[in-house]
Design a protein around this motif. Structure first.
Motif, PDB file in Angstrom:
ATOM      1  N   ASP A 110       4.984   8.018  -3.986  1.00  0.00           N
ATOM      2  CA  ASP A 110       3.780   7.340  -3.494  1.00  0.00           C
ATOM      3  C   ASP A 110       3.305   6.420  -4.616  1.00  0.00           C
ATOM      4  O   ASP A 110       2.574   6.839  -5.511  1.00  0.00           O
ATOM      5  N   LEU A 112       1.170   3.638  -6.266  1.00  0.00           N
ATOM      6  CA  LEU A 112      -0.140   3.001  -6.114  1.00  0.00           C
ATOM      7  C   LEU A 112      -0.170   1.608  -6.732  1.00  0.00           C
ATOM      8  O   LEU A 112      -0.921   0.743  -6.295  1.00  0.00           O
ATOM      9  N   HIS A 113       0.653   1.407  -7.763  1.00  0.00           N
ATOM     10  CA  HIS A 113       0.717   0.101  -8.437  1.00  0.00           C
ATOM     11  C   HIS A 113       2.001   0.058  -9.246  1.00  0.00           C
ATOM     12  O   HIS A 113       2.447   1.064  -9.800  1.00  0.00           O
ATOM     13  N   ASN A 122       1.022   8.566  -7.180  1.00  0.00           N
ATOM     14  CA  ASN A 122       0.234   9.705  -6.719  1.00  0.00           C
ATOM     15  C   ASN A 122       1.185  10.891  -6.646  1.00  0.00           C
ATOM     16  O   ASN A 122       1.985  10.999  -5.722  1.00  0.00           O
ATOM     17  N   VAL A 174      -3.214  11.126  -9.492  1.00  0.00           N
ATOM     18  CA  VAL A 174      -2.824   9.855 -10.101  1.00  0.00           C
ATOM     19  C   VAL A 174      -2.229  10.064 -11.486  1.00  0.00           C
ATOM     20  O   VAL A 174      -2.823  10.756 -12.333  1.00  0.00           O
ATOM     21  N   GLU A 312      -8.740  10.062  -9.756  1.00  0.00           N
ATOM     22  CA  GLU A 312      -8.878   8.670 -10.220  1.00  0.00           C
ATOM     23  C   GLU A 312      -8.510   8.534 -11.694  1.00  0.00           C
ATOM     24  O   GLU A 312      -8.790   9.417 -12.498  1.00  0.00           O
ATOM     25  N   PHE A 326      -7.398   3.249 -10.267  1.00  0.00           N
ATOM     26  CA  PHE A 326      -6.599   3.705  -9.141  1.00  0.00           C
ATOM     27  C   PHE A 326      -7.115   5.056  -8.661  1.00  0.00           C
ATOM     28  O   PHE A 326      -7.424   5.936  -9.468  1.00  0.00           O
ATOM     29  N   ARG A 327      -7.194   5.187  -7.337  1.00  0.00           N
ATOM     30  CA  ARG A 327      -7.745   6.393  -6.734  1.00  0.00           C
ATOM     31  C   ARG A 327      -6.826   6.884  -5.633  1.00  0.00           C
ATOM     32  O   ARG A 327      -6.253   6.087  -4.885  1.00  0.00           O
ATOM     33  N   ALA A 328      -6.691   8.178  -5.523  1.00  0.00           N
ATOM     34  CA  ALA A 328      -5.892   8.798  -4.464  1.00  0.00           C
ATOM     35  C   ALA A 328      -6.645  10.014  -3.953  1.00  0.00           C
ATOM     36  O   ALA A 328      -7.005  10.896  -4.744  1.00  0.00           O
TER      37      ALA A 328
END
Length: 347
Positions: A110, A112-113, A122, A174, A312, A326-328
Motif C-alpha cells: 500500500d 502512499l507516496h 502503509n 505509516v 500519521e 502522510f496519514r493512513a
C-alpha cells in the motif's frame, strides 16, 4: 521430566537509535529458555535438553553445549553430561543463519507516496519490517526491494536496506524508507533530532487521567524478562517522551481511544509508556492484561494483536525541503474493533 520453555524472538520495534551491526551467517542466535522441574533431578544435561526441545537432536544439542552456547543459571556450561538440579534455568542459544543480503520478493504494498528519493507505505499488521533471526525473508524489506527494483539505500546494515525507522511486527501504519544513501542520511538525522511528527492511535484498557498529558521515563531492557522493555530508574536506559490525548472513552471508561505523539522513538515506547500508567493496550500479548473481563471476551475474539496503529508521519523531504505529511486510517481489523466497541457503548 518436563520444563517450561520460552523462545526469545527478534524485536521489531520503532527505536530510532542507529541500527546494530549486520547479523552474518551463523552469528545471530535465538534463545530457548527452560526451567527444570523435580522430574529432571539427576538427568544428564543433553538428555534433558533433547526431551525438552524435541525439534533439536541430541547430537545437535551436544554440539551447542560444547560450543559454549548453553547457560545454566547464567553460567556457561560445556559438559553435556552435567547432572541437572530442579529449579535450574537453562538458556540454549541456537545459531541462526541469515542471508548476507535480503532478496527481492513480490508482495502487495500500500504505497502512499513514492519518488526517486524515498517511498512511504502503509504497513499491514503481521508483517515484519526487515530480516533477522527467526524472520529471514518475507519481510517488508523483501517487498520493497522487489517494488523498487532493488533500489534502496544501503544504510549501515545490509539486512535493513532503506529502513530509517521501524514498527513492531503487529503494529500497522505509516512507514518511511529511503531509496538513496543521501536521503537515508538526511532522514535518519531528522529522526535522531526528533523532528518528524509521528502519531499513533491506541485502544487501551481504562481511562487516561488527566485526559491529556506527557509520559516521560527512561526505557530499557526489562531486568528480568529480555523479551520486554520497561521504564527504568533515572540514569538507566534511554530517555523517552510520549505526548497523549484521549479521543474517545467507551463503556463507562472501560476502554479508551488514545492518540499518542512521539517525541522520541524507543523500542515498544507507546506500549511501555501506556502500560506503566496502568493503561495497557487492548490485545497486547506482552504488556497487556493477563485476563480479559468475561463481558469483553466474545467482542475481542479474533483480534490477536496490540491495538496500535501508526496513523500519521510528517517530515521534511530530504532533497526538496518540502514538508510532507502522510496519514493512513487503521486497517480493517482495528477499525472493526473500534466500531464494535462504539456500538456496545451506545446501546
Amino acid at each position: 521430566m518436563s520444563s517450561h520453555c520460552e523462545t526469545e524472538d527478534t524485536f521489531e520495534d520503532d527505536d530510532l537509535s542507529p541500527p546494530a551491526a549486520a547479523v552474518g551467517a551463523g552469528a545471530g542466535a535465538g534463545c530457548h529458555r527452560l526451567v527444570a522441574d523435580a522430574g529432571a533431578a539427576g538427568v544428564r544435561l543433553d538428555k534433558w535438553l533433547s526431551t525438552s526441545l524435541p525439534d533439536l537432536s541430541r547430537a545437535r544439542l551436544q554440539m551447542l553445549v560444547r560450543s559454549g552456547l548453553v547457560e545454566i543459571d547464567g553460567r556457561t556450561i560445556v559438559d553435556p553430561a552435567l547432572r541437572i538440579k530442579p529449579g535450574q534455568t537453562a538458556c540454549v542459544r541456537e545459531p541462526v543463519t541469515v542471508p548476507d543480503a535480503p532478496a527481492p520478493l513480490p508482495m502487495p504494498l500500500d504505497v502512499l507516496h513514492e519518488d526517486e528519493h524515498l517511498i512511504v507505505v502503509n504497513k499491514p499488521p503481521g508483517l515484519v519490517v526487515h530480516p533477522g533471526a527467526g524472520n529471514p525473508d518475507r519481510t517488508l524489506v523483501n517487498g520493497l526491494l522487489h517494488h523498487c527494483g532493488g533500489r534502496l539505500s544501503t544504510g549501515s546494515d545490509p539486512q535493513r536496506p532503506g529502513i530509517v525507522h521501524r514498527l513492531d511486527k503487529d503494529t500497522s501504519g505509516v512507514l518511511v524508507a529511503a531509496k538513496t544513501d543521501a536521503a537515508h542520511e538526511a532522514l535518519a538525522g531528522q529522526f535522531a533530532a526528533r523532528l518528524p511528527g509521528r502519531t499513533y492511535l491506541a485502544l487501551v484498557w481504562g481511562t487516561p487521567m488527566p485526559p491529556a498529558g506527557t509520559i516521560e521515563g527512561q526505557i530499557g531492557r526489562h531486568p528480568k524478562n529480555r523479551q520486554k522493555m520497561a521504564v527504568l530508574d533515572p540514569g538507566a536506559g534511554k530517555y523517552a517522551c510520549t505526548h497523549y490525548r484521549t479521543l474517545e472513552v467507551f463503556c463507562g471508561g472501560e476502554i479508551s481511544l488514545v492518540e499518542c505523539r512521539l517525541e522520541t522513538g524507543r523500542t515498544h515506547q507507546v506500549r511501555v509508556h501506556l502500560s506503566s500508567c496502568a493503561l495497557p493496550l487492548v490485545g497486547d500479548p506482552l504488556y497487556g492484561r493477563k485476563s480479559v473481563p468475561r463481558a469483553w471476551a466474545g467482542r475481542l475474539r479474533g483480534f490477536e494483536r496490540q491495538a496500535l496503529h501508526a496513523v500519521e508521519v510528517a517530515f521534511t523531504h530530504p532533497v526538496t525541503g518540502e514538508t510532507l505529511r502522510f496519514r493512513a486510517e487503521p486497517p480493517e481489523d482495528m477499525g472493526a474493533l473500534i466500531e464494535t466497541i462504539r456500538r456496545n457503548t451506545n446501546r
